[in-house]
Scaffold this motif. Structure first.
Motif, PDB file in Angstrom:
ATOM      1  N   PHE A  37      17.822   5.814  18.018  1.00  0.00           N
ATOM      2  CA  PHE A  37      16.477   6.136  17.545  1.00  0.00           C
ATOM      3  C   PHE A  37      15.876   4.910  16.871  1.00  0.00           C
ATOM      4  O   PHE A  37      16.557   4.236  16.095  1.00  0.00           O
ATOM      5  CB  PHE A  37      16.518   7.262  16.492  1.00  0.00           C
ATOM      6  CG  PHE A  37      17.136   8.543  16.957  1.00  0.00           C
ATOM      7  CD1 PHE A  37      16.341   9.615  17.331  1.00  0.00           C
ATOM      8  CD2 PHE A  37      18.511   8.709  17.001  1.00  0.00           C
ATOM      9  CE1 PHE A  37      16.900  10.799  17.748  1.00  0.00           C
ATOM     10  CE2 PHE A  37      19.083   9.894  17.410  1.00  0.00           C
ATOM     11  CZ  PHE A  37      18.278  10.950  17.790  1.00  0.00           C
ATOM     12  N   THR A  38      14.610   4.651  17.138  1.00  0.00           N
ATOM     13  CA  THR A  38      13.857   3.645  16.406  1.00  0.00           C
ATOM     14  C   THR A  38      12.660   4.378  15.804  1.00  0.00           C
ATOM     15  O   THR A  38      11.813   4.898  16.538  1.00  0.00           O
ATOM     16  CB  THR A  38      13.366   2.515  17.340  1.00  0.00           C
ATOM     17  OG1 THR A  38      14.499   1.915  17.962  1.00  0.00           O
ATOM     18  CG2 THR A  38      12.585   1.469  16.558  1.00  0.00           C
ATOM     19  N   TYR A  39      12.615   4.429  14.481  1.00  0.00           N
ATOM     20  CA  TYR A  39      11.561   5.176  13.798  1.00  0.00           C
ATOM     21  C   TYR A  39      10.425   4.254  13.365  1.00  0.00           C
ATOM     22  O   TYR A  39      10.668   3.153  12.879  1.00  0.00           O
ATOM     23  CB  TYR A  39      12.130   5.892  12.561  1.00  0.00           C
ATOM     24  CG  TYR A  39      13.135   6.951  12.939  1.00  0.00           C
ATOM     25  CD1 TYR A  39      12.719   8.204  13.333  1.00  0.00           C
ATOM     26  CD2 TYR A  39      14.487   6.674  12.929  1.00  0.00           C
ATOM     27  CE1 TYR A  39      13.627   9.170  13.714  1.00  0.00           C
ATOM     28  CE2 TYR A  39      15.411   7.635  13.305  1.00  0.00           C
ATOM     29  CZ  TYR A  39      14.969   8.878  13.696  1.00  0.00           C
ATOM     30  OH  TYR A  39      15.877   9.823  14.071  1.00  0.00           O
ATOM     31  N   HIS A  40       9.199   4.737  13.512  1.00  0.00           N
ATOM     32  CA  HIS A  40       8.025   3.985  13.098  1.00  0.00           C
ATOM     33  C   HIS A  40       7.344   4.648  11.907  1.00  0.00           C
ATOM     34  O   HIS A  40       6.694   3.973  11.117  1.00  0.00           O
ATOM     35  CB  HIS A  40       7.051   3.838  14.272  1.00  0.00           C
ATOM     36  CG  HIS A  40       7.673   3.090  15.411  1.00  0.00           C
ATOM     37  ND1 HIS A  40       7.766   1.712  15.447  1.00  0.00           N
ATOM     38  CD2 HIS A  40       8.268   3.526  16.540  1.00  0.00           C
ATOM     39  CE1 HIS A  40       8.383   1.336  16.557  1.00  0.00           C
ATOM     40  NE2 HIS A  40       8.704   2.412  17.237  1.00  0.00           N
ATOM     41  N   THR A  41       7.461   5.961  11.796  1.00  0.00           N
ATOM     42  CA  THR A  41       6.951   6.717  10.657  1.00  0.00           C
ATOM     43  C   THR A  41       7.662   8.064  10.640  1.00  0.00           C
ATOM     44  O   THR A  41       8.436   8.375  11.545  1.00  0.00           O
ATOM     45  CB  THR A  41       5.407   6.874  10.725  1.00  0.00           C
ATOM     46  OG1 THR A  41       4.934   7.382   9.479  1.00  0.00           O
ATOM     47  CG2 THR A  41       4.985   7.790  11.858  1.00  0.00           C
ATOM     48  N   THR A  42       7.402   8.856   9.626  1.00  0.00           N
ATOM     49  CA  THR A  42       8.073  10.151   9.476  1.00  0.00           C
ATOM     50  C   THR A  42       7.159  11.280   9.932  1.00  0.00           C
ATOM     51  O   THR A  42       5.978  11.315   9.569  1.00  0.00           O
ATOM     52  CB  THR A  42       8.467  10.374   8.004  1.00  0.00           C
ATOM     53  OG1 THR A  42       9.305   9.293   7.593  1.00  0.00           O
ATOM     54  CG2 THR A  42       9.212  11.686   7.826  1.00  0.00           C
ATOM     55  N   ALA A  43       7.703  12.196  10.692  1.00  0.00           N
ATOM     56  CA  ALA A  43       6.993  13.416  11.061  1.00  0.00           C
ATOM     57  C   ALA A  43       7.346  14.490  10.039  1.00  0.00           C
ATOM     58  O   ALA A  43       8.415  14.443   9.423  1.00  0.00           O
ATOM     59  CB  ALA A  43       7.412  13.867  12.460  1.00  0.00           C
ATOM     60  N   VAL A  44       6.434  15.433   9.848  1.00  0.00           N
ATOM     61  CA  VAL A  44       6.654  16.513   8.887  1.00  0.00           C
ATOM     62  C   VAL A  44       6.318  17.861   9.526  1.00  0.00           C
ATOM     63  O   VAL A  44       5.682  17.920  10.583  1.00  0.00           O
ATOM     64  CB  VAL A  44       5.812  16.313   7.606  1.00  0.00           C
ATOM     65  CG1 VAL A  44       6.211  15.048   6.862  1.00  0.00           C
ATOM     66  CG2 VAL A  44       4.328  16.313   7.915  1.00  0.00           C
ATOM     67  N   ALA A  45       6.745  18.919   8.853  1.00  0.00           N
ATOM     68  CA  ALA A  45       6.431  20.276   9.314  1.00  0.00           C
ATOM     69  C   ALA A  45       4.925  20.396   9.494  1.00  0.00           C
ATOM     70  O   ALA A  45       4.141  19.884   8.694  1.00  0.00           O
ATOM     71  CB  ALA A  45       6.945  21.303   8.319  1.00  0.00           C
ATOM     72  N   GLY A  46       4.519  21.053  10.561  1.00  0.00           N
ATOM     73  CA  GLY A  46       3.102  21.221  10.873  1.00  0.00           C
ATOM     74  C   GLY A  46       2.602  20.213  11.898  1.00  0.00           C
ATOM     75  O   GLY A  46       1.584  20.452  12.545  1.00  0.00           O
ATOM     76  N   ASP A  47       3.296  19.088  12.040  1.00  0.00           N
ATOM     77  CA  ASP A  47       2.897  18.096  13.045  1.00  0.00           C
ATOM     78  C   ASP A  47       3.109  18.653  14.451  1.00  0.00           C
ATOM     79  O   ASP A  47       4.041  19.422  14.696  1.00  0.00           O
ATOM     80  CB  ASP A  47       3.728  16.815  12.924  1.00  0.00           C
ATOM     81  CG  ASP A  47       3.291  15.916  11.782  1.00  0.00           C
ATOM     82  OD1 ASP A  47       2.184  16.110  11.253  1.00  0.00           O
ATOM     83  OD2 ASP A  47       4.074  15.004  11.434  1.00  0.00           O
ATOM     84  N   VAL A  48       2.245  18.247  15.355  1.00  0.00           N
ATOM     85  CA  VAL A  48       2.430  18.542  16.771  1.00  0.00           C
ATOM     86  C   VAL A  48       2.927  17.247  17.395  1.00  0.00           C
ATOM     87  O   VAL A  48       2.247  16.224  17.358  1.00  0.00           O
ATOM     88  CB  VAL A  48       1.109  19.003  17.439  1.00  0.00           C
ATOM     89  CG1 VAL A  48       1.313  19.192  18.943  1.00  0.00           C
ATOM     90  CG2 VAL A  48       0.612  20.291  16.792  1.00  0.00           C
ATOM     91  N   LEU A  49       4.153  17.290  17.932  1.00  0.00           N
ATOM     92  CA  LEU A  49       4.792  16.104  18.483  1.00  0.00           C
ATOM     93  C   LEU A  49       4.941  16.225  19.991  1.00  0.00           C
ATOM     94  O   LEU A  49       5.222  17.301  20.502  1.00  0.00           O
ATOM     95  CB  LEU A  49       6.179  15.900  17.857  1.00  0.00           C
ATOM     96  CG  LEU A  49       6.219  15.772  16.334  1.00  0.00           C
ATOM     97  CD1 LEU A  49       7.663  15.630  15.863  1.00  0.00           C
ATOM     98  CD2 LEU A  49       5.371  14.612  15.854  1.00  0.00           C
ATOM     99  N   THR A  50       4.773  15.113  20.679  1.00  0.00           N
ATOM    100  CA  THR A  50       4.958  15.076  22.130  1.00  0.00           C
ATOM    101  C   THR A  50       5.995  14.022  22.467  1.00  0.00           C
ATOM    102  O   THR A  50       5.889  12.876  22.022  1.00  0.00           O
ATOM    103  CB  THR A  50       3.637  14.761  22.857  1.00  0.00           C
ATOM    104  OG1 THR A  50       2.693  15.795  22.548  1.00  0.00           O
ATOM    105  CG2 THR A  50       3.835  14.703  24.363  1.00  0.00           C
ATOM    106  N   ALA A  51       6.990  14.441  23.240  1.00  0.00           N
ATOM    107  CA  ALA A  51       8.010  13.526  23.751  1.00  0.00           C
ATOM    108  C   ALA A  51       7.637  13.180  25.186  1.00  0.00           C
ATOM    109  O   ALA A  51       7.430  14.071  26.012  1.00  0.00           O
ATOM    110  CB  ALA A  51       9.380  14.188  23.709  1.00  0.00           C
TER     111      ALA A  51
END
Length: 162
Positions: free
Chosen positions: A90-104
């Motif tokens: 994994f390479t992280y650029h920022t943190t996602a949080v609950a409520g975010d809509v994420l697309t892979a």
């Protein structure tokens, strides 16, 4: 049967997931995460997060939300019984949080063989973005495919003739 290198660059269907706080709490418990920032909203706020942050390896599961998350392997002619999860990064650029809509958004990055064709390796890279397009992380998965003995024999015969 060796994996066809023409698969390199193949784009796979994207998967979108709305991150649920209850699911994050469950995931944190399942992996043995004890830091309250991942389960307690007050602790998350105290740490500077707008909501519960996504635990580091949670993003790996987004693509598993599809009705048939391994269909792409069948498309490549791979028998799932011969596939093994080899590596994950994994390479992280920022943190996602609950409520975010994420697309892979996954694609095949590399295909190569080792052990005289006995093993094929497929590197699948995925970008995870937030609904606004912000890049959250980049994932790399390496799958190892064990080829049947008859395929190895044909490969070895071909290589011996070179």
């Amino acid at each position: 049967m060796a994996v066809d290198s023409s698969a390199i660059g193949m784009e796979l269907p994207p998967t979108t997931l709305r991150v649920d706080a209850g699911r994050l709490r469950f995931f944190a418990k399942a992996i043995g995460e004890t830091d309250p920032v991942f389960t307690d909203l007050d602790a998350a706020h105290a740490a500077g997060y707008a909501n519960l942050p996504v635990p580091p390896t949670f993003l790996f599961g987004i693509e598993l939300e599809q009705p048939d998350p391994f269909e792409w392997l069948a498309t490549l002619g791979i028998d799932l019984r011969r596939a093994l999860h080899g590596e994950q990064s994994f390479t992280y650029h920022t943190t996602a949080v609950a409520g975010d809509v994420l697309t892979a958004t996954p694609r095949i990055g590399e295909v190569y063989s080792k052990k005289g064709g006995a093993l094929d390796f497929i590197e699948k890279t995925s970008t995870i973005t937030r609904g606004d397009g912000e890049l959250i992380a980049e994932l790399k998965t390496v799958l190892v495919v064990r080829n049947p003995i008859e395929s190895r024999s044909a490969t070895e015969s071909t290589e011996a003739g070179k």
